[in-house]
Scaffold this motif. Structure first.
Motif, PDB file in Angstrom:
ATOM      1  N   LYS A 116       0.857  -1.181   0.000  1.00  0.00           N
ATOM      2  CA  LYS A 116       0.000   0.000   0.000  1.00  0.00           C
ATOM      3  C   LYS A 116       0.895   1.233   0.000  1.00  0.00           C
ATOM      4  O   LYS A 116       1.946   1.269   0.638  1.00  0.00           O
ATOM      5  N   ARG A 117       0.473   2.239  -0.744  1.00  0.00           N
ATOM      6  CA  ARG A 117       1.248   3.472  -0.832  1.00  0.00           C
ATOM      7  C   ARG A 117       0.971   4.300   0.410  1.00  0.00           C
ATOM      8  O   ARG A 117      -0.178   4.629   0.698  1.00  0.00           O
ATOM      9  N   VAL A 118       2.022   4.642   1.172  1.00  0.00           N
ATOM     10  CA  VAL A 118       1.833   5.367   2.426  1.00  0.00           C
ATOM     11  C   VAL A 118       2.226   6.835   2.323  1.00  0.00           C
ATOM     12  O   VAL A 118       1.809   7.652   3.138  1.00  0.00           O
ATOM     13  N   ILE A 119       3.056   7.192   1.350  1.00  0.00           N
ATOM     14  CA  ILE A 119       3.394   8.600   1.113  1.00  0.00           C
ATOM     15  C   ILE A 119       3.157   8.873  -0.372  1.00  0.00           C
ATOM     16  O   ILE A 119       3.681   8.164  -1.231  1.00  0.00           O
ATOM     17  N   THR A 120       2.365   9.878  -0.678  1.00  0.00           N
ATOM     18  CA  THR A 120       2.016  10.191  -2.056  1.00  0.00           C
ATOM     19  C   THR A 120       2.588  11.553  -2.465  1.00  0.00           C
ATOM     20  O   THR A 120       3.150  12.280  -1.640  1.00  0.00           O
ATOM     21  N   GLY A 121       2.421  11.868  -3.745  1.00  0.00           N
ATOM     22  CA  GLY A 121       2.818  13.185  -4.239  1.00  0.00           C
ATOM     23  C   GLY A 121       4.284  13.352  -4.514  1.00  0.00           C
ATOM     24  O   GLY A 121       4.780  14.479  -4.614  1.00  0.00           O
ATOM     25  N   ILE A 122       5.010  12.245  -4.655  1.00  0.00           N
ATOM     26  CA  ILE A 122       6.455  12.295  -4.890  1.00  0.00           C
ATOM     27  C   ILE A 122       6.725  11.956  -6.351  1.00  0.00           C
ATOM     28  O   ILE A 122       6.168  10.996  -6.888  1.00  0.00           O
ATOM     29  N   ASN A 123       7.587  12.703  -6.969  1.00  0.00           N
ATOM     30  CA  ASN A 123       7.881  12.507  -8.386  1.00  0.00           C
ATOM     31  C   ASN A 123       9.136  11.655  -8.565  1.00  0.00           C
ATOM     32  O   ASN A 123      10.171  12.120  -9.024  1.00  0.00           O
ATOM     33  N   GLY A 124       9.048  10.402  -8.158  1.00  0.00           N
ATOM     34  CA  GLY A 124      10.158   9.492  -8.373  1.00  0.00           C
ATOM     35  C   GLY A 124      11.083   9.352  -7.188  1.00  0.00           C
ATOM     36  O   GLY A 124      11.908  10.218  -6.932  1.00  0.00           O
ATOM     37  N   VAL A 125      10.948   8.259  -6.423  1.00  0.00           N
ATOM     38  CA  VAL A 125      11.826   7.973  -5.285  1.00  0.00           C
ATOM     39  C   VAL A 125      12.994   7.136  -5.783  1.00  0.00           C
ATOM     40  O   VAL A 125      12.812   6.022  -6.266  1.00  0.00           O
ATOM     41  N   MET A 126      14.197   7.669  -5.667  1.00  0.00           N
ATOM     42  CA  MET A 126      15.373   6.990  -6.198  1.00  0.00           C
ATOM     43  C   MET A 126      16.095   6.142  -5.149  1.00  0.00           C
ATOM     44  O   MET A 126      16.637   5.094  -5.451  1.00  0.00           O
ATOM     45  N   ASP A 127      16.119   6.611  -3.904  1.00  0.00           N
ATOM     46  CA  ASP A 127      16.834   5.899  -2.844  1.00  0.00           C
ATOM     47  C   ASP A 127      16.216   6.299  -1.515  1.00  0.00           C
ATOM     48  O   ASP A 127      15.621   7.380  -1.399  1.00  0.00           O
ATOM     49  N   MET A 128      16.338   5.436  -0.502  1.00  0.00           N
ATOM     50  CA  MET A 128      15.746   5.694   0.807  1.00  0.00           C
ATOM     51  C   MET A 128      16.667   5.202   1.901  1.00  0.00           C
ATOM     52  O   MET A 128      17.369   4.203   1.749  1.00  0.00           O
ATOM     53  N   LYS A 129      16.651   5.898   3.048  1.00  0.00           N
ATOM     54  CA  LYS A 129      17.391   5.482   4.234  1.00  0.00           C
ATOM     55  C   LYS A 129      16.564   5.853   5.461  1.00  0.00           C
ATOM     56  O   LYS A 129      15.952   6.925   5.508  1.00  0.00           O
TER      57      LYS A 129
END
Length: 378
Positions: A116-129
């Motif tokens: 399920k998508r929990v954070i919206t409105g982002i234009n492309g998530v490339m990396d996360m920490k």
């Protein structure tokens, strides 16, 4: 599902234990650690490699053994552990979920494919920490690094992180001491070629790192023990392979694997210390020892990965990353060109989320790029 959640915990919690344990504490010879007679849970650990820890899961229970630190430490809270010890939980508690970054936001997923998508409105998530307080950092294509407190629902609930908005990062990671940030970023002054940079932790001062030409590096990984950068040579003029670069910048970067026939795109450091390397072009993944005199071997072949290649953008054979799960047998494989994620063994793959037919699906799981493990999103 509980077993998977337990496994994820150890992956995130190791670094603080490593830094606190001196090399002198390492055993002088190969050793085994036994928990109530289950010596088969751990394999022999070479001397000097005791910080390269990994886990084994008891097939009958959820108990785990962390192997490699002075022979091994029991870290689970299950019935095999009469006196549980080991690295403390992060401040936010035990990780619960797999996080996947994609073109429309951040999703939380189980390993069976419920997302399920929990954070919206982002234009492309490339990396996360994840940070120790449970907040999430993510790199958004073209706008820098953002920070979301746990529970954020959309990008407007988040804030740009420090002074990294001036960069267009693809991959980022803190140095071992957290005083520096490394990132690959598009250089708008050189045809948007990727450059590798080292910045202070707030992004106020950055400089090119490693001596690589613009466009030669796209992604990198961090050695969890030494803090060195491990860099797949993308368009590097030298031999193709994985280069090891001390985070101080000296001595110079050196080839740490055998020379590869194709361009390596991305990589993961496996618990064994070997590298899982994505080969651009063939679609295969290689397992490479960190020794240029030792041969690499194919471990995930395109013929196995093929169910996820739906030719959404033509016959690309393109997957961006594979992550070996701590059980050592399963992999999560992301394919941004095919808008899906698979769970694989070395012999078969199953699409667990996203596009499952040749009909293009740009809404369910568009262009997934990165994976992180973290706490429940409130």
């Amino acid at each position: 599902m509980a077993s998977v959640r337990s496994l994820v915990f150890v992956v995130l919690a190791l670094s603080s234990a490593h830094t606190a344990r001196a090399a002198a504490d390492c055993p002088g010879s190969k050793s085994l650690y036994t928990v109530k007679g289950l010596s088969e849970m751990c394999t022999a650990v070479p001397a000097g490699k005791c910080e390269a820890s990994y886990v084994k899961l008891s097939p009958a229970t959820e108990d785990m053994v962390l192997c490699g630190l002075a022979g091994g430490i029991c870290v689970s809270r299950g019935p095999l552990c009469t006196a549980p010890t080991g690295p403390p939980l992060p401040a936010w508690g035990e990780p619960k979920l797999l996080y996947a970054g994609e073109n429309l936001g951040v999703s939380t997923c189980t390993f069976t494919g419920e997302c399920k998508r929990v954070i919206t409105g982002i234009n492309g998530v490339m990396d996360m920490k994840f940070l120790d307080d449970g907040s999430l950092l993510f790199a958004e294509y073209g706008t820098g690094i953002w920070k979301c407190q746990n529970g954020a629902k959309q990008k407007s609930d988040c804030a740009q992180y420090e002074n990294f908005k001036q960069y267009r990062p693809l991959v980022f990671a803190f140095s071992k001491d957290k005083n520096s940030m490394f990132l690959t970023s598009e250089d708008v002054n050189s045809g948007y070629s990727m450059v590798l940079k080292k910045c202070d932790a707030k992004g106020n001062s950055c400089s090119d790192f490693g001596g690589f030409a613009k466009g030669a590096v796209r992604e990198f990984a961090m050695d969890p023990v030494t803090g060195d950068l491990l860099i797949p040579s993308w368009n590097h003029a030298g031999p193709k392979g994985i280069y090891r670069c001390p985070e101080s910048g000296t001595p110079a970067c050196t080839l740490t694997t055998q020379e590869l026939a194709q361009k390596p795109r991305s990589m993961q450091v496996l618990p064994s210390g070997d590298y899982l390397v994505n080969m651009y072009g063939s679609g295969n993944y290689m397992k490479c020892p960190p020794n240029k005199d030792s041969p690499c071997q194919e471990i995930l072949k395109y013929e196995v990965l093929k169910p996820g290649d739906l030719a959404a953008y033509g016959a690309s054979r393109f997957t961006t990353k594979a992550y070996q799960l701590p059980n050592g047998a399963d992999y999560i494989v992301l394919s941004p060109d095919n808008n899906n994620a698979m769970k694989c063994t070395t012999s078969q793959c199953t699409i667990i989320h996203g596009q499952k037919t040749s009909t293009k699906d740009y809404t369910t799981f568009p262009k997934p790029w990165g994976i992180a493990f973290g706490p429940e999103w409130r």
